[in-house]
Design a protein around this motif. Structure first.
Motif, PDB file in Angstrom:
ATOM      1  N   PHE A 266     -53.544 -67.180  61.985  1.00 34.56           N
ATOM      2  CA  PHE A 266     -55.218 -67.549  61.115  1.00 34.56           C
ATOM      3  C   PHE A 266     -55.843 -68.574  60.706  1.00 34.56           C
ATOM      4  O   PHE A 266     -54.819 -68.882  60.197  1.00 34.56           O
ATOM      5  N   ASN A 267     -57.055 -69.129  60.932  1.00 35.68           N
ATOM      6  CA  ASN A 267     -57.580 -69.754  60.667  1.00 35.68           C
ATOM      7  C   ASN A 267     -56.397 -70.655  58.788  1.00 35.68           C
ATOM      8  O   ASN A 267     -56.754 -69.127  57.948  1.00 35.68           O
ATOM      9  N   PRO A 268     -56.198 -71.952  58.680  1.00 32.25           N
ATOM     10  CA  PRO A 268     -55.406 -71.382  57.542  1.00 32.25           C
ATOM     11  C   PRO A 268     -56.586 -71.227  56.534  1.00 32.25           C
ATOM     12  O   PRO A 268     -55.861 -71.201  55.131  1.00 32.25           O
ATOM     13  N   VAL A 269     -57.875 -71.637  55.942  1.00 27.61           N
ATOM     14  CA  VAL A 269     -58.757 -71.636  55.653  1.00 27.61           C
ATOM     15  C   VAL A 269     -58.432 -70.809  54.503  1.00 27.61           C
ATOM     16  O   VAL A 269     -59.335 -70.684  53.226  1.00 27.61           O
ATOM     17  N   TYR A 270     -58.629 -69.467  54.898  1.00 28.80           N
ATOM     18  CA  TYR A 270     -58.747 -68.362  54.760  1.00 28.80           C
ATOM     19  C   TYR A 270     -57.279 -67.725  53.301  1.00 28.80           C
ATOM     20  O   TYR A 270     -57.510 -66.271  53.143  1.00 28.80           O
ATOM     21  N   GLY A 271     -55.963 -68.738  54.311  1.00 27.62           N
ATOM     22  CA  GLY A 271     -54.908 -68.213  53.076  1.00 27.62           C
ATOM     23  C   GLY A 271     -54.163 -66.947  53.097  1.00 27.62           C
ATOM     24  O   GLY A 271     -53.781 -66.455  52.275  1.00 27.62           O
ATOM     25  N   GLN A 272     -54.304 -66.389  54.111  1.00 26.94           N
ATOM     26  CA  GLN A 272     -53.833 -65.330  54.984  1.00 26.94           C
ATOM     27  C   GLN A 272     -52.789 -64.994  55.720  1.00 26.94           C
ATOM     28  O   GLN A 272     -51.640 -63.990  55.728  1.00 26.94           O
ATOM     29  N   GLY A 273     -52.165 -66.630  56.130  1.00 27.11           N
ATOM     30  CA  GLY A 273     -50.763 -66.084  56.372  1.00 27.11           C
ATOM     31  C   GLY A 273     -49.696 -65.403  56.166  1.00 27.11           C
ATOM     32  O   GLY A 273     -48.682 -64.794  57.108  1.00 27.11           O
ATOM     33  N   MET A 274     -49.793 -66.093  54.884  1.00 27.46           N
ATOM     34  CA  MET A 274     -48.170 -66.004  53.953  1.00 27.46           C
ATOM     35  C   MET A 274     -47.674 -64.338  53.999  1.00 27.46           C
ATOM     36  O   MET A 274     -46.962 -63.460  53.875  1.00 27.46           O
ATOM     37  N   THR A 275     -49.600 -63.875  53.565  1.00 30.79           N
ATOM     38  CA  THR A 275     -49.225 -62.655  52.973  1.00 30.79           C
ATOM     39  C   THR A 275     -49.442 -61.943  53.658  1.00 30.79           C
ATOM     40  O   THR A 275     -48.692 -60.447  53.881  1.00 30.79           O
TER      41      THR A 275
END
Ligand SMILES: Cc1cc2nc3c(=O)[nH]c(=O)nc-3n(C[C@H](O)[C@H](O)[C@H](O)COP(=O)(O)OP(=O)(O)OC[C@H]3O[C@@H](n4cnc5c(N)ncnc54)[C@H](O)[C@@H]3O)c2cc1C
Length: 397
Positions: A266-275
């Motif tokens: 995902f676009n990293p600006v939303y900070g979702q990938g690790m979650t």
């Protein structure tokens, strides 16, 4: 690390957040301690139970690795390249992995395995490998965003930013520039400034600062203007949201699956990938509990249902940008319109602010924002004027 990811990490490794906080990670209330600015409004700060973790990637990975290696049945093989899974054509299953050790040139060994999980990230080669074996490739969905940003570390003093631990200025029309300043261990700020579709953030000191000054609110500029830089200004480019639809495949090898960014990035600006990767770990545990037979199909189906929500959030928000290409369904247009209204109402409404951040932190599903009680609050909040916002002063000539 969003609140949902932190909760899952805590479930998998009890006490990890406190352990990392003791080493300097910043463990804080996402609603109360961070400034969130979007659509011309700040979300109201208020105490909540939503706890996020701010820390550098090496510190997080180090902490997870340390806890993982305390498990009796975990062994780590360092400095290896995974070359490709070993496939038994007759049984239609993966039986191991070919591995090359960095230290020994030309030496390739085979590790036997009941299940091989491809966790090699966005650059995963699994689709090409499947195709070579005669399987169909997963459908790839991409939404090109051309996000480019520059990041720099600065020395942090706790009194800066009015004592908050971060500020996130989202991209919205007409400027489409974004910025984030977040505390991390070692009394540091990490500051990222960026834009969409080719917008360049200057990589020199004066240009970086000037870009910060043009953001719609002054906090980042005012914090870094006199702060001590601790790193060079580092560039990063992220071309597209990318999702691989493995759940649609009707044939798939036994004993093999793909995971994390290999499935969706995902676009990293939303900070979702690790979650999302953390929650997938829990899904994988549940799937393993039901046995290894047919695990890929079960895992992909559940992971896809999980990914649907952060994908909608990321892609739906990115599609607000008029030059981002993709289908703007009536639902996407309605949600983007509604979120702008919600921000306006949530300037003064801590219930709305908290609910929005619960959804953004993946602890609640998006329909929670459309609940009639929330919709009423949004409607009422929009009858009041937008609060005035300061901008950074132009430099004196
Ligand atoms: C700039 C940026 C900022 C981000 N910020 C955030 C954030 O704030 N919060 C958040 O939640 N997410 C963030 N993300 C997303 C997050 O980093 C990813 O979603 C997450 O790391 C995915 O984990 P993963 O294990 O699937 O893949 P990765 O973290 O990419 O790990 C893959 C690993 O596999 C290794 N590897 C690859 N190929 C091989 C091979 N052949 N053999 C052996 N090893 C191999 C790689 O070296 C790497 O270590 C960000 C991403 C980027 C790019």
């Amino acid at each position: 690390m969003l609140a949902r990811g932190r909760e899952v990490l805590e479930e998998l490794f009890p006490g990890l957040s406190a352990e990392l906080a003791a080493e300097g990670a910043v463990y804080g209330d996402v609603v109360d301690q961070v400034l969130w600015f979007n659509h011309g409004c700040y979300l109201r700060n208020a105490p909540s139970k939503l706890l996020g973790l701010l820390l550098s990637r090496p510190m997080l990975e180090g902490g997870v690795r340390r806890r993982l290696l305390k498990l009796d049945n975990v062994r780590l093989r360092e400095r290896c390249d995974a070359l490709e899974p070993v496939f038994d054509r007759e049984r239609g299953r993966v039986t191991g992995l070919r591995v090359k050790r960095h230290a020994i040139a030309e030496h390739v060994e085979t590790m036997n395995a009941d299940i091989v999980v491809d966790a090699t990230g966005r650059g995963s080669q699994s689709a090409a490998w499947l195709e070579r074996l005669g399987y169909a490739k997963p459908r790839e969905e991409t939404v090109r965003i051309g996000v480019g940003y520059m990041t720099r570390l600065y020395r942090r003093r706790p009194e800066q930013l009015n004592g908050k631990v971060g500020a996130i200025i989202a991209a919205y029309p007409p400027g489409w520039r974004f910025g984030a300043i977040l505390a991390q261990e070692g009394e540091r700020w990490t500051v990222s400034l960026g834009g969409y579709l080719g917008e360049q953030v200057p990589g020199d000191e004066a240009g970086f600062l000037e870009f910060a000054r043009t953001l719609p609110t002054p906090e980042i500029f005012e914090t870094i203007r006199n702060a001590e830089p601790l790193s060079p200004i580092m560039p990063y480019q992220f071309s597209a949201n990318l999702r691989r639809h493995y759940e649609e495949l009707s044939r798939f090898p036994e004993g093999f699956l793909a995971y994390g960014d290999a499935l969706c990035s995902f676009n990293p600006v939303y900070g979702q990938g690790m979650t999302v990767a953390c929650v997938e770990a829990v899904i994988l545990r549940e799937c393993l509990g039901a046995g290894a037979q047919g695990i890929a199909r079960r895992f992909f189906r559940k992971a896809s249902a999980l990914i649907d929500i952060p994908w909608q959030i990321a892609v739906g928000s990115d599609l607000q940008h008029p030059r981002v290409q993709g289908k703007r369904s009536a639902q996407v247009r309605f949600i983007n319109w509604y979120i702008a209204k919600l921000f306006r109402a949530a300037q003064r409404d801590d219930v709305l602010a908290t609910r929005f951040l619960e959804v953004a932190n993946l602890t609640q599903q998006p329909p929670a924002l459309l609940d009639p009680r929330m919709a009423l609050r949004v409607w009422k909040g929009n009858r009041r004027p937008i609060q005035a916002v300061r901008t950074a002063a132009a430099p004196q000539l």
